[in-house]
Write a protein that holds these residues in place. Structure first.
Motif, PDB file in Angstrom:
ATOM      1  N   ASP A  86      -1.043  -8.953  -4.688  1.00 34.05           N
ATOM      2  CA  ASP A  86      -2.252  -8.820  -4.108  1.00 34.05           C
ATOM      3  C   ASP A  86      -2.766  -7.599  -3.594  1.00 34.05           C
ATOM      4  O   ASP A  86      -4.087  -7.560  -3.304  1.00 34.05           O
ATOM      5  N   PHE A  87      -2.077  -6.573  -3.575  1.00 40.99           N
ATOM      6  CA  PHE A  87      -2.662  -5.314  -3.023  1.00 40.99           C
ATOM      7  C   PHE A  87      -1.832  -4.247  -3.510  1.00 40.99           C
ATOM      8  O   PHE A  87      -0.475  -4.472  -4.225  1.00 40.99           O
ATOM      9  N   SER A  88      -2.124  -2.986  -3.183  1.00 39.68           N
ATOM     10  CA  SER A  88      -1.304  -1.750  -3.793  1.00 39.68           C
ATOM     11  C   SER A  88      -1.172  -0.907  -2.390  1.00 39.68           C
ATOM     12  O   SER A  88      -2.210  -0.615  -1.643  1.00 39.68           O
ATOM     13  N   VAL A  89      -0.209  -0.276  -2.264  1.00 43.81           N
ATOM     14  CA  VAL A  89      -0.009   0.997  -1.134  1.00 43.81           C
ATOM     15  C   VAL A  89       0.567   2.076  -1.948  1.00 43.81           C
ATOM     16  O   VAL A  89       1.238   1.985  -3.062  1.00 43.81           O
ATOM     17  N   MET A  90       0.105   3.231  -1.308  1.00 38.61           N
ATOM     18  CA  MET A  90       0.524   4.618  -2.217  1.00 38.61           C
ATOM     19  C   MET A  90       1.042   5.536  -0.969  1.00 38.61           C
ATOM     20  O   MET A  90       0.397   5.741   0.072  1.00 38.61           O
ATOM     21  N   SER A  91       2.251   6.170  -1.242  1.00 38.28           N
ATOM     22  CA  SER A  91       2.621   7.368  -0.140  1.00 38.28           C
ATOM     23  C   SER A  91       1.878   8.526  -0.531  1.00 38.28           C
ATOM     24  O   SER A  91       1.042   8.724  -1.458  1.00 38.28           O
ATOM     25  N   ASP A  92       1.747   9.566   0.584  1.00 36.96           N
ATOM     26  CA  ASP A  92       1.300  10.536   0.582  1.00 36.96           C
ATOM     27  C   ASP A  92       2.118  11.825   0.837  1.00 36.96           C
ATOM     28  O   ASP A  92       2.284  12.170   2.086  1.00 36.96           O
ATOM     29  N   HIS A  93       2.570  12.199  -0.144  1.00 29.87           N
ATOM     30  CA  HIS A  93       3.855  13.305  -0.003  1.00 29.87           C
ATOM     31  C   HIS A  93       3.329  14.715  -0.474  1.00 29.87           C
ATOM     32  O   HIS A  93       2.564  14.729  -1.737  1.00 29.87           O
ATOM     33  N   SER A  94       3.956  15.742  -0.054  1.00 28.96           N
ATOM     34  CA  SER A  94       4.097  17.028  -0.575  1.00 28.96           C
ATOM     35  C   SER A  94       5.394  17.214  -1.198  1.00 28.96           C
ATOM     36  O   SER A  94       5.667  18.145  -1.916  1.00 28.96           O
ATOM     37  N   PHE A  95       6.514  16.564  -0.873  1.00 25.52           N
ATOM     38  CA  PHE A  95       7.803  16.912  -1.203  1.00 25.52           C
ATOM     39  C   PHE A  95       8.603  15.238  -1.458  1.00 25.52           C
ATOM     40  O   PHE A  95       8.169  14.389  -0.789  1.00 25.52           O
ATOM     41  N   PRO A  96       9.159  15.024  -2.605  1.00 27.95           N
ATOM     42  CA  PRO A  96      10.128  13.947  -2.608  1.00 27.95           C
ATOM     43  C   PRO A  96      11.152  13.984  -1.562  1.00 27.95           C
ATOM     44  O   PRO A  96      11.488  15.171  -1.052  1.00 27.95           O
ATOM     45  N   TRP A  97      11.955  12.934  -1.373  1.00 28.85           N
ATOM     46  CA  TRP A  97      12.886  12.658  -0.476  1.00 28.85           C
ATOM     47  C   TRP A  97      14.223  13.370  -0.988  1.00 28.85           C
ATOM     48  O   TRP A  97      14.757  14.102  -0.335  1.00 28.85           O
ATOM     49  N   LEU A  98      14.373  13.203  -2.298  1.00 21.89           N
ATOM     50  CA  LEU A  98      15.558  13.434  -2.961  1.00 21.89           C
ATOM     51  C   LEU A  98      15.197  14.457  -4.157  1.00 21.89           C
ATOM     52  O   LEU A  98      14.240  13.964  -4.993  1.00 21.89           O
ATOM     53  N   GLU A  99      15.658  15.429  -4.497  1.00 27.96           N
ATOM     54  CA  GLU A  99      15.260  16.071  -6.153  1.00 27.96           C
ATOM     55  C   GLU A  99      15.420  15.139  -7.191  1.00 27.96           C
ATOM     56  O   GLU A  99      14.673  15.223  -8.166  1.00 27.96           O
ATOM     57  N   SER A 100      16.361  14.340  -7.127  1.00 32.49           N
ATOM     58  CA  SER A 100      16.494  13.172  -8.277  1.00 32.49           C
ATOM     59  C   SER A 100      15.064  12.292  -8.413  1.00 32.49           C
ATOM     60  O   SER A 100      14.911  11.854  -9.476  1.00 32.49           O
ATOM     61  N   GLN A 101      14.395  12.359  -7.222  1.00 30.55           N
ATOM     62  CA  GLN A 101      13.048  11.534  -7.493  1.00 30.55           C
ATOM     63  C   GLN A 101      12.128  12.631  -8.336  1.00 30.55           C
ATOM     64  O   GLN A 101      11.345  11.930  -9.071  1.00 30.55           O
ATOM     65  N   GLY A 102      11.910  13.566  -7.834  1.00 30.98           N
ATOM     66  CA  GLY A 102      11.492  14.561  -8.749  1.00 30.98           C
ATOM     67  C   GLY A 102       9.787  14.772  -8.939  1.00 30.98           C
ATOM     68  O   GLY A 102       9.313  15.594  -9.633  1.00 30.98           O
ATOM     69  N   HIS A 103       9.207  14.189  -7.861  1.00 30.09           N
ATOM     70  CA  HIS A 103       7.510  14.221  -7.952  1.00 30.09           C
ATOM     71  C   HIS A 103       6.817  14.088  -6.539  1.00 30.09           C
ATOM     72  O   HIS A 103       7.338  13.832  -5.721  1.00 30.09           O
ATOM     73  N   ALA A 104       5.827  14.864  -6.748  1.00 30.91           N
ATOM     74  CA  ALA A 104       4.812  14.733  -5.511  1.00 30.91           C
ATOM     75  C   ALA A 104       3.469  15.300  -5.744  1.00 30.91           C
ATOM     76  O   ALA A 104       2.954  16.139  -5.360  1.00 30.91           O
ATOM     77  N   PRO A 105       2.905  14.288  -6.649  1.00 32.24           N
ATOM     78  CA  PRO A 105       1.440  14.488  -7.053  1.00 32.24           C
ATOM     79  C   PRO A 105       0.461  14.244  -5.782  1.00 32.24           C
ATOM     80  O   PRO A 105       1.017  13.610  -4.821  1.00 32.24           O
ATOM     81  N   TYR A 106      -0.736  14.912  -5.884  1.00 35.51           N
ATOM     82  CA  TYR A 106      -1.872  14.745  -4.942  1.00 35.51           C
ATOM     83  C   TYR A 106      -2.392  13.412  -4.665  1.00 35.51           C
ATOM     84  O   TYR A 106      -2.839  12.917  -5.715  1.00 35.51           O
ATOM     85  N   ALA A 107      -1.872  12.523  -3.735  1.00 34.89           N
ATOM     86  CA  ALA A 107      -2.009  11.009  -3.443  1.00 34.89           C
ATOM     87  C   ALA A 107      -3.765  10.839  -3.819  1.00 34.89           C
ATOM     88  O   ALA A 107      -3.993   9.667  -4.361  1.00 34.89           O
ATOM     89  N   TRP A 108      -4.296  11.449  -3.052  1.00 30.16           N
ATOM     90  CA  TRP A 108      -6.070  11.082  -3.191  1.00 30.16           C
ATOM     91  C   TRP A 108      -6.675  11.228  -4.569  1.00 30.16           C
ATOM     92  O   TRP A 108      -7.357  10.394  -4.858  1.00 30.16           O
ATOM     93  N   SER A 109      -6.207  12.283  -5.455  1.00 34.87           N
ATOM     94  CA  SER A 109      -6.872  12.250  -6.668  1.00 34.87           C
ATOM     95  C   SER A 109      -6.303  11.086  -7.397  1.00 34.87           C
ATOM     96  O   SER A 109      -7.136  10.554  -8.077  1.00 34.87           O
ATOM     97  N   VAL A 110      -5.075  10.859  -7.327  1.00 32.78           N
ATOM     98  CA  VAL A 110      -4.571   9.542  -7.835  1.00 32.78           C
ATOM     99  C   VAL A 110      -5.201   8.240  -7.460  1.00 32.78           C
ATOM    100  O   VAL A 110      -5.637   7.283  -8.187  1.00 32.78           O
ATOM    101  N   LEU A 111      -5.469   8.132  -6.400  1.00 32.23           N
ATOM    102  CA  LEU A 111      -6.142   7.097  -5.787  1.00 32.23           C
ATOM    103  C   LEU A 111      -7.626   6.828  -6.306  1.00 32.23           C
ATOM    104  O   LEU A 111      -8.011   5.663  -6.787  1.00 32.23           O
ATOM    105  N   GLY A 112      -8.402   7.975  -6.405  1.00 32.24           N
ATOM    106  CA  GLY A 112      -9.542   7.900  -6.981  1.00 32.24           C
ATOM    107  C   GLY A 112      -9.647   7.539  -8.442  1.00 32.24           C
ATOM    108  O   GLY A 112     -10.419   6.538  -8.714  1.00 32.24           O
ATOM    109  N   ALA A 113      -8.747   7.983  -9.215  1.00 33.49           N
ATOM    110  CA  ALA A 113      -8.298   7.506 -10.652  1.00 33.49           C
ATOM    111  C   ALA A 113      -8.163   6.093 -10.392  1.00 33.49           C
ATOM    112  O   ALA A 113      -8.593   5.245 -11.539  1.00 33.49           O
ATOM    113  N   ALA A 114      -7.112   5.686  -9.830  1.00 32.14           N
ATOM    114  CA  ALA A 114      -6.630   4.476  -9.777  1.00 32.14           C
ATOM    115  C   ALA A 114      -7.982   3.145  -9.394  1.00 32.14           C
ATOM    116  O   ALA A 114      -8.047   2.189 -10.273  1.00 32.14           O
ATOM    117  N   ALA A 115      -8.553   3.852  -8.544  1.00 29.18           N
ATOM    118  CA  ALA A 115      -9.751   2.783  -8.308  1.00 29.18           C
ATOM    119  C   ALA A 115     -10.575   2.676  -9.268  1.00 29.18           C
ATOM    120  O   ALA A 115     -11.135   1.560  -9.496  1.00 29.18           O
TER     121      ALA A 115
END
Length: 321
Positions: free
Chosen positions: A31-60
């Protein structure tokens, strides 16, 4: 009836993958999507932290009907509130009115990067309240000049405004944040199914407004593999927000989680492929009064199988709630 959402988790996937996940979530029928907005992952095993707002624009642009929401953005350290207002207005226009702005007081994990220190929680909440007021004024079309205890604004104006401003959600964890949410929020956000948070939100003016919760899950046909992955990447979530807001980086979360066993995680996060177990994990949010629940599938490389299973089994089972 509750609505069920999908979490685009920036901590566990890269930007192109996150856009593909949004497309998949729309096709699966979320029904909807939410997106985290991080500069770091919580743990190194997660391994990512792209810029959320660029991704949101592309996803839109890559989707046609899926609503989006930041879950959540901190408008007080990395981003000045005037910048957040411009981001939100632009995203609302790009998405054709499918965007909601989720705001919160932030975590040291993400906000430390500007080198401004990390004040106590009461100060962070004061900053949040002041920031939301600035954002609301700008989204209303006002020209804003402001001199406050935490922010200065000099003759700011948004030149591209959507016909309808995005709804603003406020993340809560205690009485003070519930007061801010009730006064300034169009909806409330929480990560725990605590009825008392919603009652406090109502007391401060939030009655009748949407309330959104979030729950991590770990789908896999091999339950043991799901438990191992949830423990590897999501054991940080058992720390609670009073701890999680304060720790400065993945190494700190690694150290804080050394005592957490795989079974401890499995007791909190539904793991495996039993849709009934996932429904029962969601039920406390529904019973507490949440109107929308967003699911986080643990594992950046495990989104496609989860989305297929969600479409075929999980979402139909959840909608029977």
């Amino acid at each position: 009836m509750a609505h069920f959402g999908y979490t685009m988790m920036t901590e566990q996937a890269g930007p192109r993958e996150l856009v593909a996940h949004a497309i998949g979530a729309e096709k699966a029928g979320f029904d909807f999507s939410v997106m985290s907005d991080h500069s770091f992952p919580w743990l190194e095993s997660q391994g990512h932290a792209p810029y959320a707002w660029s991704v949101l624009g592309a996803a839109a642009q890559a989707t046609s009907s899926l609503p989006f929401m930041t879950f959540v953005t901190c408008p007080t350290f990395r981003y000045h509130p005037t910048v957040i207002a411009q981001k939100a207005a632009t995203m609302q226009m790009l998405s054709g009115g499918r965007f909601r702005l989720g705001l919160g007081s932030g975590e040291n994990l993400n906000e430390h990067i500007i080198g401004a220190g990390w004040p106590a929680a009461p100060v962070r909440l004061e900053m949040l309240e002041e920031a939301v007021g600035i954002i609301r004024s700008l989204l209303a079309g006002d020209t804003v000049s402001h001199r406050g205890p935490h922010f200065d604004v000099d003759n700011a104006k948004l030149w591209d405004l959507p016909e309808d401003p995005p709804a603003i959600g406020i993340a809560v964890s205690g009485e003070r944040s519930c007061e801010i949410a009730g006064r300034y929020g169009d909806l409330v956000i929480a990560t725990e199914p605590r009825r008392e948070l919603l009652e406090a939100f109502d007391t401060h003016g939030g009655a009748g407004r949407p309330r959104i919760g979030q729950l991590p899950v770990c789908y896999d046909t091999d339950r043991d593999a799901a438990i191992a992955r949830a423990h590897d990447q999501f054991r940080w979530s058992l720390g609670g927000w009073q701890v999680n807001a304060e720790l400065p980086g993945p190494a700190s979360f690694e150290q804080a989680g050394t005592h957490i066993r795989p079974q401890d995680v499995a007791d909190v996060i539904p793991c495996g492929a039993d849709a009934h177990a996932f429904v029962e994990a969601v039920r406390p949010f529904r019973d507490a009064g949440f109107t929308e629940i967003a699911l986080v599938q643990v594992g950046g490389d495990q989104q496609e199988p989860f989305l297929r299973w969600a479409q075929a089994e999980l979402l139909p089972a959840l909608r029977e709630l």
